[in-house]
Design a protein around this motif. Structure first.
Motif, PDB file in Angstrom:
ATOM      1  N   ILE C 285       6.678 -40.448  90.741  1.00 45.18           N
ATOM      2  CA  ILE C 285       7.171 -39.642  89.623  1.00 45.18           C
ATOM      3  C   ILE C 285       7.476 -38.233  90.129  1.00 45.18           C
ATOM      4  N   SER C 286       8.358 -37.527  89.419  1.00 46.58           N
ATOM      5  CA  SER C 286       8.713 -36.184  89.893  1.00 46.58           C
ATOM      6  C   SER C 286       7.540 -35.234  89.698  1.00 46.58           C
ATOM      7  N   LYS C 287       7.564 -34.149  90.484  1.00 43.90           N
ATOM      8  CA  LYS C 287       6.453 -33.191  90.417  1.00 43.90           C
ATOM      9  C   LYS C 287       6.403 -32.527  89.036  1.00 43.90           C
ATOM     10  N   GLU C 337       4.286 -19.370  98.791  1.00 42.57           N
ATOM     11  CA  GLU C 337       3.285 -19.694  97.770  1.00 42.57           C
ATOM     12  C   GLU C 337       3.916 -19.684  96.370  1.00 42.57           C
ATOM     13  N   ASP C 338       4.718 -18.644  96.101  1.00 48.59           N
ATOM     14  CA  ASP C 338       5.363 -18.546  94.785  1.00 48.59           C
ATOM     15  C   ASP C 338       6.310 -19.709  94.536  1.00 48.59           C
ATOM     16  N   MET C 339       7.037 -20.058  95.588  1.00 43.56           N
ATOM     17  CA  MET C 339       7.995 -21.157  95.432  1.00 43.56           C
ATOM     18  C   MET C 339       7.267 -22.468  95.204  1.00 43.56           C
ATOM     19  N   LEU C 340       6.191 -22.674  95.943  1.00 49.56           N
ATOM     20  CA  LEU C 340       5.424 -23.909  95.773  1.00 49.56           C
ATOM     21  C   LEU C 340       4.880 -23.987  94.342  1.00 49.56           C
ATOM     22  N   ALA C 341       4.383 -22.844  93.846  1.00 47.42           N
ATOM     23  CA  ALA C 341       3.805 -22.838  92.503  1.00 47.42           C
ATOM     24  C   ALA C 341       4.862 -23.081  91.430  1.00 47.42           C
ATOM     25  N   SER C 342       6.086 -22.640  91.670  1.00 50.61           N
ATOM     26  CA  SER C 342       7.121 -22.811  90.644  1.00 50.61           C
ATOM     27  C   SER C 342       7.960 -24.066  90.895  1.00 50.61           C
ATOM     28  N   VAL C 343       8.866 -24.017  91.854  1.00 52.33           N
ATOM     29  CA  VAL C 343       9.733 -25.182  92.052  1.00 52.33           C
ATOM     30  C   VAL C 343       8.982 -26.373  92.629  1.00 52.33           C
ATOM     31  N   GLY C 344       7.849 -26.132  93.309  1.00 50.75           N
ATOM     32  CA  GLY C 344       7.067 -27.243  93.851  1.00 50.75           C
ATOM     33  C   GLY C 344       6.031 -27.745  92.866  1.00 50.75           C
ATOM     34  N   GLY C 346       3.295 -26.822  92.308  1.00 53.81           N
ATOM     35  CA  GLY C 346       1.927 -26.695  92.792  1.00 53.81           C
ATOM     36  C   GLY C 346       1.391 -27.877  93.566  1.00 53.81           C
ATOM     37  N   TYR C 347       2.216 -28.900  93.780  1.00 48.16           N
ATOM     38  CA  TYR C 347       1.745 -30.049  94.550  1.00 48.16           C
ATOM     39  C   TYR C 347       2.192 -29.885  95.990  1.00 48.16           C
ATOM     40  N   GLY C 348       1.221 -29.813  96.915  1.00 41.71           N
ATOM     41  CA  GLY C 348       1.598 -29.700  98.311  1.00 41.71           C
ATOM     42  C   GLY C 348       0.863 -28.568  98.975  1.00 41.71           C
ATOM     43  N   GLU C 349       1.165 -28.381 100.243  1.00 41.07           N
ATOM     44  CA  GLU C 349       0.416 -27.422 101.044  1.00 41.07           C
ATOM     45  C   GLU C 349       1.410 -26.801 102.022  1.00 41.07           C
ATOM     46  N   SER C 516       3.969 -29.644 102.451  1.00 42.91           N
ATOM     47  CA  SER C 516       3.832 -31.095 102.467  1.00 42.91           C
ATOM     48  C   SER C 516       4.069 -31.629 101.064  1.00 42.91           C
ATOM     49  N   ILE C 517       4.534 -32.852 100.989  1.00 41.56           N
ATOM     50  CA  ILE C 517       4.813 -33.450  99.678  1.00 41.56           C
ATOM     51  C   ILE C 517       3.851 -34.608  99.473  1.00 41.56           C
ATOM     52  N   PRO C 518       2.942 -34.494  98.535  1.00 42.89           N
ATOM     53  CA  PRO C 518       2.075 -35.642  98.277  1.00 42.89           C
ATOM     54  C   PRO C 518       2.855 -36.720  97.531  1.00 42.89           C
ATOM     55  N   ALA C 519       2.365 -37.962  97.629  1.00 44.69           N
ATOM     56  CA  ALA C 519       2.966 -39.043  96.862  1.00 44.69           C
ATOM     57  C   ALA C 519       2.339 -39.014  95.481  1.00 44.69           C
ATOM     58  N   MET C 520       3.170 -38.880  94.445  1.00 50.42           N
ATOM     59  CA  MET C 520       2.638 -38.725  93.101  1.00 50.42           C
ATOM     60  C   MET C 520       2.493 -40.095  92.434  1.00 50.42           C
TER      61      MET C 520
END
Lengths: 284, 306, 542
Positions: C285-287, C337-344, C346-349, C516-520
């Motif tokens: 599923i999408s993030k 960090e900001d990008m991960l929290a918004s467009v990502g 929050g899933y990933g590292e 990194s992209i976790p599998a959702m």
């Protein structure tokens, strides 16, 4: 007084439609100048915010102001509609008048081409164009422009045939008016009202077709704030509760299409192209 | 002119203004497969002298309007020749023809549809000048006003549009337009049949008057024999595209020799059946007389098909 | 005439729009009547919604992860990944660096790492009664190699010329010996792949046999024999598959008797069906959708670690990107960090290095993400001597909203340092050709290898020589150590090589790495056991 007469002539429906269209035009023209937000600037600290005083239409997934994008989208829709309808109608008129005046094989060839074009829905035509020109607003515009041409051409041809059969055209020929003058002074002026009606009623569907292409990913490309593309972007957020991303461009689309259709209907009633010649039996 | 003249034409001392020789127009109607060709104008010959009023008579569908248009090359004839002031009209290239049109004008039956409703009367009347001369707008308007006065309209009428005028007035406007280039020949196609009876006489008198003042030559298409008797010098009676009788108007209409002419006269209002009302050609009662045979000159200048 | 209207055009447009909407909806709506939304014992089949549809069911022809949605459930393999506890209760996950017996009871590896000897159980048969023995396994592995398709690359860990496998012998019905040309630390994982699936030789021979260098069209849509825990009861290509427990399976029967798998391409449908309980498990599923389900009592959102990452490959053939300073400059331009929290969502590292955090060999100390430092980025750009504004085209796969959003963010961020990005959406069908031909300036890649191994992954993501290298990166020092690491069986020594790879790679800033992209995976509350593996394995699901 004049205002009141105009209001009576146009009726309340058209009045409301004019106001609706006016609002969109104002949004398209004035907002980008006045509104502090920009349609493409992102703000990672404020993504997916609901409507508020700072962002009346909320923000999207990358923190862009939806109102700014809405206004920019209105500009695109209005402009493309205008370009496609104008160019499409002019081209259709040239084709139709040429076919109607020259008749013979020219008529045959031109109208068969128009029939072929007409056989495809606007969307399919535009999709076919994207194959050749690549996806993007440009091919979407070319596609919908092409879709307008045959409709106008057909009407223009029929009207040209009708007009050229009128005694006044024979009269002009009899006085030795050069052929181009004859078309310019007698045929085109009679065609014009009809073409305006055709063009205005095509406007709504052209705008819709461009949005549909954007929705399908064949029109405007990321990150162009085109309404159809914005609706696509907002689909999933809408399911997740962020209704504002897709709703406002959707409403804008609805308003624009309904208003232009209502207005074009009124224009048709007021500019009945027969009006001028229909008086021939009333011997005033 | 040593060659023998075609039946219907006459030797003249001075060259006639219009010489029509064996003019034929065949229409292929409908679809090309099923439609029978129609000979709308069939082997017609006649001359019109300068200053003459020549009437073309016949019931509707007899081909007289087609013939009138062929004279001006508004319709291209199938064969035959038309000479206008010695010039073969049908042979002229398009540009020369356009120039020649300044000297041969037409007045249409329907003054409602032959005037562009979007133009002012001044523009309509002055339009032929724009096509043929490089006059200034001022001069054009001046000329238009003069012509409007000539046809009996107030020059102030020029600023209005055609819909503001009655049928008779519009026909005057149309006449003004036809006359503005000072033509030699005017073809009048049923000039009064679309008008109320009350104004018909005014227009007829106007036509006679202008002919006299401007030394014009008219070819008039008519179905009303009474008007023809009053207006024309000579007439030709047409049936199914052919002339059945040609001669001086008084002779032909008072002592017709061809049965068809007699039938036409019998159908005239007040002289038999009363079905010929304005706007429609009279129908001929009974079996229609035959149009076969050949035109013969029974007395000088009097030709009858026998 | 008065009624000549353009209405038909409008009507047609509306109809088209409706049609498309309907197509999107119905195309991915599973034809399920019994849905298991009741807790505990479900009545109907267990319903799995999974992103993407297989293009083939033949394990030897399977290329992308979509082609491997069913393989591990339908076919036995000699070994399988070991199991680890998952991030949420009731979940387990796979261990990419440890393997346990599956069809094989046990195995031995020679000291030089070249000879693998597998012991198979005695007396196994195919449904036809024919023995499922070492000869059948050899037949299956030989078939994969002979066909020479993607499966051959997996089985030989990218060493295809000459192939890694030198010989396969059925020494006895219960003994299989595989000899390699050189030691390979990843070979057991290769044998856990769909490419090493055991198929039924009789079924193969009855349906076109083996043609060298070619796919067998029949098996694109048909099962190649019942050797796994499930058999394929029904298969509608592109839409759905029904799996039922295989009565002839050599191991314990699977936890669920019947599983309905729906292949879904529309992420909105996925979200809806996860939320309303139509699907018991939703994979991929999408993030954004996952984030919206976090608070929903319907289900649990579990991000499983995978070796996937989000990065932007910079084409070194594109002149500005041949300049290491330009590449380095770009790495400092992003507020990760900001990008991960918004467009990502929050899933990933965030990380910066050749290997994603979940990849065996990853060293966090050597893979720290670059700090956000736009001034430094500007300075580096200036030092690089490149003409500003630097303009390039960023390609993204068309129709993926998440990546479009990401690309938009990249565009607006880079505008800050005088880099003008235009976004180009490329049709999925053209993506491979564009990568192959290098007809791009930069391209967003969200993904990772089908086999969780650094050696395998870098063969196509980094190596200078490999024809499989799609990004055109070449860092010679990293390359040498990569080649050594692949052959090194000693773990400590191997890690030394990987560290060297990371250091050399990071120093060259060959591409942009984000996180990194976790599998959702979204799990319905009714589920009690879910196992995540890189290729879905429903064996323990219930």
């Amino acid at each position: 007084m004049a205002l009141r007469r105009t209001w009576q002539r146009w009726g309340p429906g058209a009045g409301i439609a004019a106001v609706g269209l006016g609002l969109i035009v104002v949004a398209a023209v004035a907002l980008p100048l006045l509104w502090p937000w920009n349609a493409t600037a992102t703000d990672f600290a404020a993504t997916m915010r609901g409507p508020s005083w700072t962002h009346p239409m909320g923000t999207d997934g990358v923190g862009r102001d939806v109102l700014a994008r809405f206004a920019a989208g209105a500009r695109i829709s209005l402009l493309i509609g205008l370009v496609a309808v104008t160019i499409g109608s002019l081209a259709g008129m040239v084709v139709g008048v040429t076919a109607g005046l020259l008749r013979g094989w020219v008529d045959e060839v031109l109208m068969r081409i128009m029939d072929v074009l007409m056989a495809f829905p606007a969307l399919l035509l535009a999709m076919a164009v994207t194959v050749g020109l690549g996806t993007g607003l440009r091919s979407a515009t070319v596609g919908v422009t092409l879709s307008v041409v045959p409709w106008v051409a057909r009407v223009a041809r029929a009207e040209t045939l009708r007009i050229t059969a009128l005694p006044l055209i024979e009269a002009s020929r009899a006085i030795g008016l050069p052929r181009l003058d004859l078309v310019r002074k007698h045929v085109l002026p009679h065609l014009l009202p009809l073409l305006i009606i055709q063009a205005t009623s095509a406007y709504g569907s052209v705008v819709l077709a461009v949005a549909a292409l954007g929705f399908l990913g064949l029109g405007a490309q990321v990150p162009t704030p085109e309404w159809g593309a914005m609706i696509t972007e907002g689909m999933e957020p809408a399911l997740a509760g962020a209704w504002w991303v897709a709703l406002f461009p959707g409403l804008g689309m609805l308003t624009l299409v309904v208003c232009t259709n209502v207005l074009s209907d009124r224009i048709r009633d007021l500019m009945d192209p027969r009006g001028a010649l229909a008086g021939r039996r009333s011997r005033g | 002119m040593t060659a023998p003249l075609t039946a219907g034409r006459r030797p003249a001392l001075t060259a006639p203004l219009l010489e029509v020789d064996r003019l034929t127009k065949v229409f292929t109607t409908g679809s090309r497969r099923s439609g029978e060709p129609v000979r709308a104008v069939d082997d017609v010959s006649f001359d019109v002298a300068r200053g003459e009023i020549f009437g073309l008579l016949g019931e509707s569908g007899s081909g007289k309007s087609t013939l009138a248009r062929c004279l001006l090359r508004l319709i291209a004839p199938t064969s035959g020749s038309v000479r206008f002031d010695g010039v073969d009209v049908l042979d002229l290239p398009e540009a020369a023809m356009r120039k020649l049109r300044a000297r041969m004008q037409i007045l249409f039956q329907d003054p409602y549809s032959s005037l562009d409703p979007r133009m002012t009367v001044r523009e309509i009347v002055g339009e032929p000048l724009t096509a043929h001369t490089a006059t200034s707008r001022r001069d054009r308007e001046q000329r238009a006003d003069d012509l409007l006065t000539l046809v009996g309209l107030d020059p102030t009428a020029g600023r209005r549009r055609p819909h503001a005028f009655s049928g008779g007035q519009r026909q005057r406007i149309a006449l003004a337009r036809a006359l503005i280039l000072d033509p030699d020949l005017v073809v009048l196609d049923e000039p009064v049949s679309a008008l109320d009876v009350s104004v018909q006489a005014q227009i007829i008198n106007l036509l006679r008057e202008t002919r006299r003042r401007l030394s014009l030559t008219y070819v008039v298409v008519l179905h009303d024999l009474a008007i023809a008797r009053y207006l024309c010098d000579r007439v030709a009676v047409m049936q199914r595209g052919r002339f059945v009788e040609i001669g001086a108007a008084a002779d032909v209409l008072e002592s017709p020799r061809h049965p068809y002419t007699r039938q036409l006269l019998d159908a005239l209002p007040g002289r038999g059946r009363r079905e010929a009302l304005h706007g429609r050609a009279p129908g001929v009662a009974g079996p229609i007389a035959d149009a076969r045979g050949e035109l013969r000159e029974v007395v000088p200048d009097r030709w009858v098909r026998e | 005439m008065r009624n000549v209207r353009i209405r038909p055009l409008l009507a047609a447009t509306l109809a088209m729009t409706a049609l498309v909407a309907a197509a999107c909806g119905s195309g991915s709506t599973p034809a399920s009547d019994g849905t298991g939304d009741g807790g505990g014992d479900r009545e109907g089949p267990l319903v799995v919604n999974i992103l993407g549809a297989p293009t083939t069911l033949d394990p030897a022809a399977a290329c992308g992860v979509n082609d491997m949605h069913l393989a591990d459930n339908l076919y036995a393999r000699l070994v399988d990944y070991a199991t680890l506890p998952g991030p949420a209760e009731g979940t387990t996950t796979f261990d990419p660096s440890s393997f346990e017996p599956s069809l094989a009871k046990s195995w031995e590896i020679s000291d030089d790492g070249l000879v693998y000897t597998f012991t198979l159980p005695d007396g196994l048969t195919f449904p036809s009664g024919e023995p499922l023995d070492a000869a059948a396994v050899k037949y299956s592995l030989d078939r994969t190699q002979a066909m020479g398709l993607c499966g051959n690359r997996y089985l030989n860990d990218q060493f295809v010329d000459p192939p890694l496998i030198s010989s396969i012998e059925a020494v006895e019905p219960t003994v299989l010996r595989i000899t390699l040309r050189q030691p390979n630390q990843n070979f057991l994982q290769a044998l856990a792949q769909p490419a090493a699936a055991v198929v039924d030789p009789q079924v193969i021979e009855a349906n076109g046999g083996i043609v060298e260098g070619a796919a067998n069209e029949y098996f694109a849509n048909h099962s190649a024999g019942a050797t796994g825990p499930f058999v394929l009861e029904e298969y509608e290509p592109g839409r759905s598959a029904t799996l039922v427990a295989n009565p002839d399976f050599y191991g314990d029967p699977p936890a669920s008797e019947r599983i309905e798998v729906n292949f879904i391409t529309d992420t909105s449908t996925m979200l809806l069906q996860a939320r309303n309980g139509t699907a018991d498990v939703t994979v991929g599923i999408s993030k954004a959708a996952a984030r919206s389900l976090e608070e929903d009592p319907c289900c649990t959102v579990v991000p499983f670690s995978s070796a996937l990452a989000l990065d932007i490959a910079l084409n070194w053939e594109f002149e500005p990107f041949a300049n290491p300073l330009v590449r380095e400059a770009l790495t400092y331009a992003f507020p990760y960090e900001d990008m991960l929290a918004s467009v990502g969502h929050g899933y990933g590292e965030p990380f910066y290095g050749p290997l994603a955090p979940d990849m065996p060999g990853f060293n966090p100390d050597l893979s720290e993400q670059r700090p956000y430092d736009p001034d430094r980025a500007r300075q580096l750009l200036e030092d690089s001597g490149v003409t500003l504004p630097l303009q390039f085209e960023l390609s993204i796969p068309a129709g993926q909203e998440e990546l479009a959003e990401f690309a938009t963010a990249v565009q607006s961020v880079l505008a800050e340092i005088d880099v003008a990005v235009t976004i180009r959406e490329i049709p999925p069908a053209e993506r491979a050709a564009i990568l192959d031909s290098g007809a791009y300036d930069a391209i967003v890649i969200a993904g990772g290898p089908a086999m969780v191994d650094a050696g395998y992954f870098l063969a196509y993501d980094m190596s200078c020589e490999s024809p499989a290298n799609i990004t055109g990166i070449c860092v010679p020092e990293a390359d040498e150590n990569w080649a050594l690491a692949r052959q090194t069986l000693d773990e400590t020594e191997r890690q030394g090589h990987w560290d060297a790879v990371m250091q050399a790679w990071v120093a060259a800033s060959p591409k942009l790495k984000f996180w990194s992209i976790p599998a959702m995976v979204v799990i319905d509350e009714s589920m009690t056991s879910v196992h995540y593996a890189i290729h879905p394995n429903f064996y323990s699901w219930k």
